[in-house]
Design an enzyme around this catalytic site. Structure first.
Site, PDB file in Angstrom:
ATOM      1  CG  HIS A   6      62.802   1.636 -37.661  1.00 33.96           C
ATOM      2  ND1 HIS A   6      61.732   2.220 -38.304  1.00 33.96           N
ATOM      3  CD2 HIS A   6      62.647   0.292 -37.806  1.00 33.96           C
ATOM      4  CE1 HIS A   6      60.960   1.263 -38.804  1.00 33.96           C
ATOM      5  NE2 HIS A   6      61.484   0.088 -38.509  1.00 33.96           N
ATOM      6  CE  LYS A  20      58.801  11.379 -38.693  1.00 32.85           C
ATOM      7  NZ  LYS A  20      58.779  10.862 -40.051  1.00 32.85           N
ATOM      8  CG  ASP A  49      63.278   3.577 -41.368  1.00 34.46           C
ATOM      9  OD1 ASP A  49      63.210   3.644 -42.610  1.00 34.46           O
ATOM     10  OD2 ASP A  49      62.470   4.170 -40.619  1.00 34.46           O
ATOM     11  CG  ASP A  79      63.433   5.975 -36.833  1.00 37.69           C
ATOM     12  OD1 ASP A  79      64.374   6.791 -36.787  1.00 37.69           O
ATOM     13  OD2 ASP A  79      62.965   5.540 -37.902  1.00 37.69           O
ATOM     14  CD1 TRP A  86      55.842   6.205 -37.422  1.00 34.55           C
ATOM     15  CD2 TRP A  86      55.498   6.125 -39.636  1.00 34.55           C
ATOM     16  NE1 TRP A  86      55.903   7.495 -37.915  1.00 34.55           N
ATOM     17  CE2 TRP A  86      55.694   7.474 -39.261  1.00 34.55           C
ATOM     18  CE3 TRP A  86      55.256   5.830 -40.981  1.00 34.55           C
ATOM     19  CZ2 TRP A  86      55.658   8.531 -40.178  1.00 34.55           C
ATOM     20  CZ3 TRP A  86      55.217   6.868 -41.902  1.00 34.55           C
ATOM     21  CH2 TRP A  86      55.418   8.203 -41.494  1.00 34.55           C
ATOM     22  CG  ASP A 121      64.601   8.439 -42.777  1.00 32.84           C
ATOM     23  OD1 ASP A 121      64.761   7.567 -41.911  1.00 32.84           O
ATOM     24  OD2 ASP A 121      63.578   9.149 -42.841  1.00 32.84           O
ATOM     25  CD  GLU A 146      59.178   3.932 -36.774  1.00 31.70           C
ATOM     26  OE1 GLU A 146      58.554   3.159 -37.540  1.00 31.70           O
ATOM     27  OE2 GLU A 146      60.189   4.557 -37.123  1.00 31.70           O
ATOM     28  CG  HIS A 190      61.213   8.827 -35.634  1.00 29.45           C
ATOM     29  ND1 HIS A 190      60.230   7.906 -35.874  1.00 29.45           N
ATOM     30  CD2 HIS A 190      61.728   9.131 -36.841  1.00 29.45           C
ATOM     31  CE1 HIS A 190      60.165   7.640 -37.159  1.00 29.45           C
ATOM     32  NE2 HIS A 190      61.072   8.363 -37.770  1.00 29.45           N
ATOM     33  CG  ASP A 247      63.042  11.042 -39.429  1.00 27.01           C
ATOM     34  OD1 ASP A 247      63.970  10.224 -39.369  1.00 27.01           O
ATOM     35  OD2 ASP A 247      61.885  10.747 -39.791  1.00 27.01           O
TER      36      ASP A 247
HETATM   37  C1  RNT Z   1      58.920   7.229 -40.749  1.00 32.60           C
HETATM   38  C2  RNT Z   1      59.249   6.002 -40.012  1.00 32.60           C
HETATM   39  C3  RNT Z   1      58.932   4.710 -40.690  1.00 32.60           C
HETATM   40  C4  RNT Z   1      59.279   4.709 -42.164  1.00 32.60           C
HETATM   41  C5  RNT Z   1      59.226   3.348 -42.826  1.00 32.60           C
HETATM   42  C6  RNT Z   1      59.210   3.443 -44.313  1.00 32.60           C
HETATM   43  O1  RNT Z   1      59.423   8.369 -40.199  1.00 32.60           O
HETATM   44  O2  RNT Z   1      60.592   6.018 -39.641  1.00 32.60           O
HETATM   45  O3  RNT Z   1      59.534   3.662 -40.029  1.00 32.60           O
HETATM   46  O4  RNT Z   1      60.550   5.235 -42.392  1.00 32.60           O
HETATM   47  O5  RNT Z   1      58.180   2.638 -42.340  1.00 32.60           O
HETATM   48 ZN    ZN Z   2      61.420   4.251 -38.750  1.00 33.06          ZN
END
Ligand code: RNT
Ligand code: ZN
Length: 415
Positions: free
Chosen positions: A282, A224, A322, A255, A181, A292, A222, A258, A290
């Site tokens: 993820h 985004k 994640d 993810d 990523w 998290d 990955e 994302h 996003d």
């Molecule tokens: C960031 C991505 C990525 C990170 C990690 C720490 O938006 O989701 O995967 O969160 O690699």
């Molecule tokens: Zn991620």
């Protein structure tokens, strides 16, 4: 066997679901636990603040400050997570004996202690090159940077991490997932959308030109849609990576934080699986963006799990977590999110798909809605309790007592 399980088992048996089989199957599902929840994505290098458009907010006391502390916290977390696991590492968690080594020069030996940790516990290891929180990523560009020297540094870093990933796979006998990523993007509308993507493509081509035994190492990319500071354009968009992965026979990682807010990963899973042998996830929880947040047992999580199970793809979807929350006890955050992922899988395994599918094909949407709603009140929790008990772990909130004790004995002593 508890009395409640006895009755729950019968209720599901009436739907044609064998809860004994489900419990056995659930035990074997591997969830890759992200090491970075333990220390707010800090890592063990001294490269400055978290960058790359991601943020861990909060300052709950007791975060892990070293490999020893992080490993101890992981052990505590794992002791309350029933089921199989891998540990997901970032390059920034290399362990140095003396002087730290530059990211483009990392070697397997810098992760030998992690391999030892994993071996002793029968865990797999996954890896991520770290293309953020570093002076060479100061302007937010890495593999797509117009400057050849900067691109070179990050290409070499990614190559180094693939070699380390293959070493994990070989040492542990469990395939390592290497996930790339990058934070690259622009705050405002770019003048050139194509150039950075051409450079990213060329960088990836070079990184992946080295071939490794796929039983040791597989690669994922990955995407985004945006990040903090890169609101207008990301180089590694979904279309970019979906096409790149398909053409190059690597794995697309989705993810669920994302995508656009009403765009759901659950709906993408069957489409992706129709065209790829494997996909990776993820699992996170975006709140407005996003952000998290810790994964909760919400509708989209259940829907993601249902698609994995409905597509009979438990061995084709690589599940990783994640998220990073620094505002609550970090170990509790790990446990809550991991247990929710597994509960969602259990919930999904306890649905009578053949019956629901037949209703759909017959146009009986009244039946589907009725069943789906009634199933929410089936004694799912009793199966979860039995599962936890068979794994020798507490089912309900009593696990938090152990974490509170650990906080008192260990975390509160960290300055
Ligand atoms: C960031 C991505 C990525 C990170 C990690 C720490 O938006 O989701 O995967 O969160 O690699
Ligand atoms: Zn991620």
């Amino acid at each position: 066997m508890s009395e409640r399980y006895f009755y729950a088992k019968a209720a599901y048996a009436a739907l044609g679901i064998d809860t004994e089989k489900v419990i056995e199957q659930l035990k074997g599902v591997k969830i890759s636990l992200h090491c970075w929840q333990g220390d707010d994505v800090s890592g063990f290098e001294d490269c400055g603040a978290l960058s790359g458009g991601i943020q861990a907010t909060g300052n709950y006391p007791g975060k892990a400050r070293s490999a020893e502390e992080l490993m101890a916290d992981l052990d505590k977390a794992l002791s309350l997570m029933p089921g199989a696991h891998k540990i997901n590492l970032h390059a920034s968690y290399a362990i140095f004996d003396g002087e730290p080594v530059s990211r483009d020069k990392l070697e397997p030996e810098h992760f030998a202690k992690w391999v030892e940790f994993a071996k002793e516990r029968g865990l797999g290891l996954d890896i991520n090159p770290t293309l953020f929180s570093h002076p060479m990523a100061a302007d937010g560009l890495t593999l797509s940077h117009p400057d050849e020297k900067i691109r070179r540094f990050w290409i070499d870093h990614c190559k180094a991490m693939r070699k380390i990933g293959a070493y994990f796979g070989k040492e542990l006998g469990i395939t390592c997932v290497n996930n790339i990523w990058i934070p690259d993007g622009y705050k405002d509308t770019p003048a050139d959308r194509l150039g950075p993507r051409q450079r990213l493509k060329a960088s990836l081509d070079e990184i992946l030109s080295e071939k490794y035994d796929p039983s040791y190492l597989v690669d994922t990319v990955e995407s985004k849609v945006f990040g903090i500071g890169v609101e207008s354009y990301t180089v590694g968009s979904h279309e970019f990576y979906m096409n790149y992965a398909a053409k190059n026979n690597i794995i697309c990682l989705l993810d669920n934080g994302h995508y656009h807010p009403t765009e759901v990963v659950s709906d993408k899973i069957p489409s992706m699986l129709l065209f790829s042998d494997k996909i990776a996830l993820h699992v996170t929880r975006g709140v407005r963006w996003d952000s998290d947040h810790v994964v909760t047992f919400d509708d989209e999580l259940k829907e993601i799990a249902k698609e994995i199970v409905r597509c009979d793809a438990l061995d084709r979807v690589l599940i990783a977590l994640d998220y990073f929350d620094a505002s609550i006890n970090r170990i509790a955050a790990w446990i809550i999110g991991e247990r929710n992922m597994r509960k969602a899988l259990l919930y999904a395994m306890l649905q009578p798909y053949a019956q629901l599918k037949a209703m759909q094909d017959e146009g009986d949407f009244t039946g589907i809605l009725t069943m789906s709603e009634e199933l929410k009140f089936y004694p799912f929790a009793d199966i979860w309790e039995e599962y936890c008990e068979r794994c020798g772990m507490p089912a309900r909130e009593s696990w938090l007592e152990e974490i509170r004790q650990y906080e008192k004995d260990v975390l509160s002593k960290r300055a």
